[in-house]
Design a protein around this motif. Structure first.
Motif, PDB file in Angstrom:
ATOM      1  N   MET A  25       8.534   0.223  -8.550  1.00 40.57           N
ATOM      2  CA  MET A  25       9.045  -0.508  -7.299  1.00 40.57           C
ATOM      3  C   MET A  25      10.442  -0.492  -7.133  1.00 40.57           C
ATOM      4  SD  MET A  25       6.624  -3.762  -8.542  1.00 40.57           S
ATOM      5  CE  MET A  25       4.983  -3.458  -9.372  1.00 40.57           C
ATOM      6  N   PHE A  63       2.355   2.796  -1.881  1.00 39.14           N
ATOM      7  CA  PHE A  63       1.833   1.248  -1.365  1.00 39.14           C
ATOM      8  C   PHE A  63       3.042   0.677  -0.631  1.00 39.14           C
ATOM      9  CE2 PHE A  63       0.407  -3.011  -2.973  1.00 39.14           C
ATOM     10  CZ  PHE A  63      -0.831  -3.017  -2.170  1.00 39.14           C
ATOM     11  N   ALA A  66       4.316  -3.132  -1.197  1.00 43.95           N
ATOM     12  CA  ALA A  66       5.075  -3.775  -2.421  1.00 43.95           C
ATOM     13  C   ALA A  66       6.341  -2.803  -2.630  1.00 43.95           C
ATOM     14  CB  ALA A  66       4.379  -3.661  -3.814  1.00 43.95           C
ATOM     15  N   ASP A  67       6.730  -1.803  -1.523  1.00 47.31           N
ATOM     16  CA  ASP A  67       7.729  -0.801  -1.608  1.00 47.31           C
ATOM     17  C   ASP A  67       7.431  -0.091  -3.031  1.00 47.31           C
ATOM     18  OD1 ASP A  67       8.622  -1.870   0.656  1.00 47.31           O
ATOM     19  OD2 ASP A  67      10.123  -3.421  -0.471  1.00 47.31           O
ATOM     20  N   ALA A  68       6.277   0.551  -3.292  1.00 46.59           N
ATOM     21  CA  ALA A  68       6.028   1.006  -4.513  1.00 46.59           C
ATOM     22  C   ALA A  68       5.283   2.186  -4.603  1.00 46.59           C
ATOM     23  CB  ALA A  68       5.316   0.128  -5.438  1.00 46.59           C
TER      24      ALA A  68
ATOM     25  N   ARG B 245       6.561 -12.517  -1.429  1.00 47.59           N
ATOM     26  CA  ARG B 245       5.666 -11.593  -0.841  1.00 47.59           C
ATOM     27  C   ARG B 245       5.610 -10.493  -1.725  1.00 47.59           C
ATOM     28  NH1 ARG B 245       6.874  -6.673   1.412  1.00 47.59           N
ATOM     29  NH2 ARG B 245       8.979  -6.948   1.004  1.00 47.59           N
ATOM     30  N   LEU B 246       6.775  -9.902  -2.428  1.00 51.86           N
ATOM     31  CA  LEU B 246       6.909  -8.802  -3.089  1.00 51.86           C
ATOM     32  C   LEU B 246       5.907  -8.952  -4.457  1.00 51.86           C
ATOM     33  CD1 LEU B 246       8.217  -6.048  -3.006  1.00 51.86           C
ATOM     34  CD2 LEU B 246      10.083  -6.821  -4.214  1.00 51.86           C
ATOM     35  N   ALA B 249       2.228  -8.633  -3.499  1.00 53.37           N
ATOM     36  CA  ALA B 249       1.860  -7.388  -3.162  1.00 53.37           C
ATOM     37  C   ALA B 249       2.158  -6.582  -4.480  1.00 53.37           C
ATOM     38  CB  ALA B 249       2.901  -6.989  -2.148  1.00 53.37           C
ATOM     39  N   ALA B 250       3.099  -6.649  -5.270  1.00 51.06           N
ATOM     40  CA  ALA B 250       3.131  -6.020  -6.490  1.00 51.06           C
ATOM     41  C   ALA B 250       1.983  -5.832  -7.323  1.00 51.06           C
ATOM     42  CB  ALA B 250       4.495  -6.204  -7.067  1.00 51.06           C
ATOM     43  N   LEU B 253      -0.940  -3.804  -7.341  1.00 48.10           N
ATOM     44  CA  LEU B 253      -0.692  -2.359  -8.168  1.00 48.10           C
ATOM     45  C   LEU B 253      -1.418  -2.450  -9.461  1.00 48.10           C
ATOM     46  CD1 LEU B 253       2.723  -1.543  -6.954  1.00 48.10           C
ATOM     47  CD2 LEU B 253       0.843  -0.270  -6.257  1.00 48.10           C
ATOM     48  N   PRO B 259      -4.276   1.246  -5.227  1.00 48.20           N
ATOM     49  CA  PRO B 259      -4.038  -0.464  -4.902  1.00 48.20           C
ATOM     50  C   PRO B 259      -4.549  -0.888  -3.418  1.00 48.20           C
ATOM     51  CG  PRO B 259      -2.206   0.936  -4.473  1.00 48.20           C
ATOM     52  CD  PRO B 259      -3.154   1.819  -5.491  1.00 48.20           C
ATOM     53  N   TYR B 260      -5.083   0.201  -2.703  1.00 45.99           N
ATOM     54  CA  TYR B 260      -5.632  -0.017  -1.623  1.00 45.99           C
ATOM     55  C   TYR B 260      -7.051  -0.263  -1.573  1.00 45.99           C
ATOM     56  CZ  TYR B 260      -1.302   1.430   0.834  1.00 45.99           C
ATOM     57  OH  TYR B 260      -0.041   1.429   1.501  1.00 45.99           O
ATOM     58  N   PHE B 276       1.206  -9.833   3.821  1.00 50.15           N
ATOM     59  CA  PHE B 276       1.781 -11.021   2.832  1.00 50.15           C
ATOM     60  C   PHE B 276       2.838 -11.561   3.330  1.00 50.15           C
ATOM     61  CE2 PHE B 276      -0.105  -7.183   0.546  1.00 50.15           C
ATOM     62  CZ  PHE B 276      -0.780  -7.703  -0.454  1.00 50.15           C
TER      63      PHE B 276
END
Lengths: 105, 455
Positions: A25, A63, A66-68, B245-246, B249-250, B253, B259-260, B276
């Motif tokens: 991330m 992704f 999540a900037d990941a 949000r992060l 979203a994280a 994963l 993740p999708y 998000f």
């Protein structure tokens, strides 16, 4: 530079007993986009970093929410199998931390 | 259209038994939730727990958590749902968890309708599916065999939301389910009430980890999920945590290969259109999660089989001459003891892990540098505990006094932290089944209802 210069999270974990999944991330969207556009992470690159066959890399997924980036590969030994060293797969991330690359930010 | 505007789910902890702060839980109950749901297990701790029928959580921890949850649920008149009871969700795990529930009822003098949903699949059912070519490997390529089915101590299937829906329809106040798709106990009642399956399941996927998806993350703190008509909201219940949000979203994963697309029994949750949005007070709104049904229903089967007995010995090495030669010395000692165990392949029986060199990453380790000291874990596997003990003992004593080339320290090669130096570790299990079974007309997950009376 190294991933530790531009990422806030670098982690590994089982995704079920047969797969290991790695998450990177990035510290902000800008850095993530730069990294993504530079095409630095591919199946071939991931295989090279871990010293495994490209065929063992199941996926490299960017992704955006999540900037990941996520890398998933087949564990060399199933979780809990003979010779397994990390049942949860939570300590397999260091090769990513050590990887050196060039990126103009 | 759902009958009410919103549906609230309280998730007390990431795994039943991991505990939670009473203040967070009280704040959660003040929100007047419609359901308390909790995930009871995981395959993460490895094959031993499913194979042996034991839980990786303690009875004390599970009892403490359950007592608080059940009492609060009954008082508020809302159901409590537990998925993958007892850690692995096979018959003995479910029995163990149900006994704890009955014990709580006795001690607290409370009565309620308990629904129990076994997750076990009979071997003949799996064999029939195998014969009809309805079983395929998941995340690996080993085809299932009759032998693997026969040798597995328990075979469980991951139930989806339907068995939970049945239990809710029957008015169960407490639901204990065997192996379940993690989001199922969270999502079932919301789906029954008319909320969108994609939203309910995605919210369940996040809630089953409780505060792990918040920041700072924790597996031992409560969170609230509120599903509405076209989105859901996540709310932390401790002042020291928030959702961002992060962080949410994280979490998409976390421990997932893709993740999708999050795969479940009768379809997958598609997150490609997911949004998000951060709200005030550390809440996050999630929208756009879609449920995409699959043409066929595939359920995930899990099984583990006995793989002998283990004995381990822990020892340290500080001598630089030996550390330099350690790889060849460890191999030489295996050769040395081979004649004592004719017919046994030592490579299948002995694993020597070198902590300080490659103890953590094994074959993936690329660092050539060894530390100034090495920690060895000698692991021996035998068909019986006695055989494992004998293997470990002989390897340990042979290595202790082995005269390698260039040896200076001739009194002993190992530093043992303990006496006795060897620990008999009991039975070992391996994952024997991790496959998808296409559902034909199997009647799985039969609900049993009972009235639990506390006198």
């Amino acid at each position: 530079m190294k991933l530790t210069d531009i990422a806030t999270v670098i982690r590994s974990k089982n995704a079920g007993p047969f797969l290991l999944t790695l998450d990177i991330m990035f510290k902000d969207r800008f850095t993530y986009e730069k990294f993504k556009k530079a095409g630095l992470m591919t199946k071939e690159r991931a295989a090279d970093i871990y010293g495994i066959e490209v065929d063992d890399i199941q996926s490299v997924t960017f992704f955006d929410p999540a900037d990941a980036v996520k890398i998933t590969f087949t564990r060399p030994i199933v979780s809990g199998g003979l010779g397994d060293t990390d049942i949860y797969g939570a300590q397999q991330h260091v090769p990513l931390m050590n990887w050196e690359f060039s990126l103009n930010l | 259209m759902p009958a009410q505007k919103r549906f609230k789910i309280l998730s007390p902890t990431a795994i039943l038994g991991y505990g939670f702060p009473l203040n967070s839980f009280a704040r959660g109950m003040e929100e007047r939730p419609d359901l308390i749901a909790v995930d009871g297990g995981s395959t993460d701790p490895g094959p031993y727990y499913l194979g042996s029928g034991k839980s990786f959580t303690s009875k004390e921890g599970v009892k403490r958590d359950l007592a608080i949850i059940i009492e609060a649920g009954l008082k508020a008149g809302i159901p409590v749902a537990v998925g993958t009871a007892g850690g692995s969700g096979a018959a003995p795990h479910l029995q163990w968890c149900a006994d704890i529930v009955r014990e709580i009822a006795q001690e607290k003098k409370i009565s309620f309708k308990l629904g129990i949903i076994p997750g076990d699949v009979e071997k003949r059912t799996v064999k029939k599916a195998l014969a009809q070519n309805r079983i395929k490997p998941l995340d690996h390529t080993d085809l299932l065999t009759e032998t693997a089915i026969n040798e597995s101590t328990h075979i469980v299937a991951q139930m989806g939301i339907e068995p939970f829906i049945t239990a809710h329809e029957q008015g169960c106040e407490v639901i204990l389910a065997g192996r379940a798709y993690d989001p199922a106990p969270f999502a079932a009642l919301a789906v029954l009430m008319g909320y969108r399956k994609g939203l309910a399941l995605h919210m369940g996927k996040i809630l089953e980890c409780a505060a792990i998806a918040a920041t700072p993350g924790s597996g031992s703190d409560c969170v609230l999920g509120v599903v509405e008509q076209d989105s859901f909201v996540l709310k932390a219940l401790s002042p020291e945590r928030k959702f961002t949000r992060l962080s949410v979203a994280a979490h998409s994963l976390y421990e997932k290969s893709d993740p999708y697309h999050l795969h479940g029994p009768d379809g997958h949750i598609d997150l490609t259109q997911c949004r998000f949005t951060e709200l005030e007070e550390g809440m996050v709104r999630v929208s756009g999660s879609q449920f995409i049904p699959s043409e066929k229903t595939y359920i995930k089967l899990e099984g583990a089989c006995p793989a002998g007995f283990r004995t381990i010995s822990i020892a340290g090495i500080r001598d630089p001459v030996l550390i330099d030669k350690i790889d060849s010395v460890l191999k030489d000692v295996i050769q040395k003891i081979q004649p004592f165990f004719p017919g046994l392949n030592m490579n299948d029986r002995l694993q020597i892990r070198q902590y300080g060199a490659c103890g953590v990453m094994g074959v993936l380790e690329q660092e050539k540098q060894k530390g100034h000291e090495l920690g060895l874990v000698i692991e021996a596997l035998g068909d019986t505990q006695e055989e494992a003990d004998a293997l470990c003992s002989l390897y340990r004593s042979t290595l202790l006094h082995y005269g390698y080339e260039g040896r200076v320290a001739t009194a002993g090669n190992l530093a043992f932290p303990f006496s006795p130096s060897d620990l008999s570790a009991g039975r070992v299990y391996h994952f024997s089944i991790y496959h998808l079974m296409e559902i034909d007309a199997e009647e799985l997950f039969p609900l049993r209802c009972e009235t639990v009376r506390g006198n």
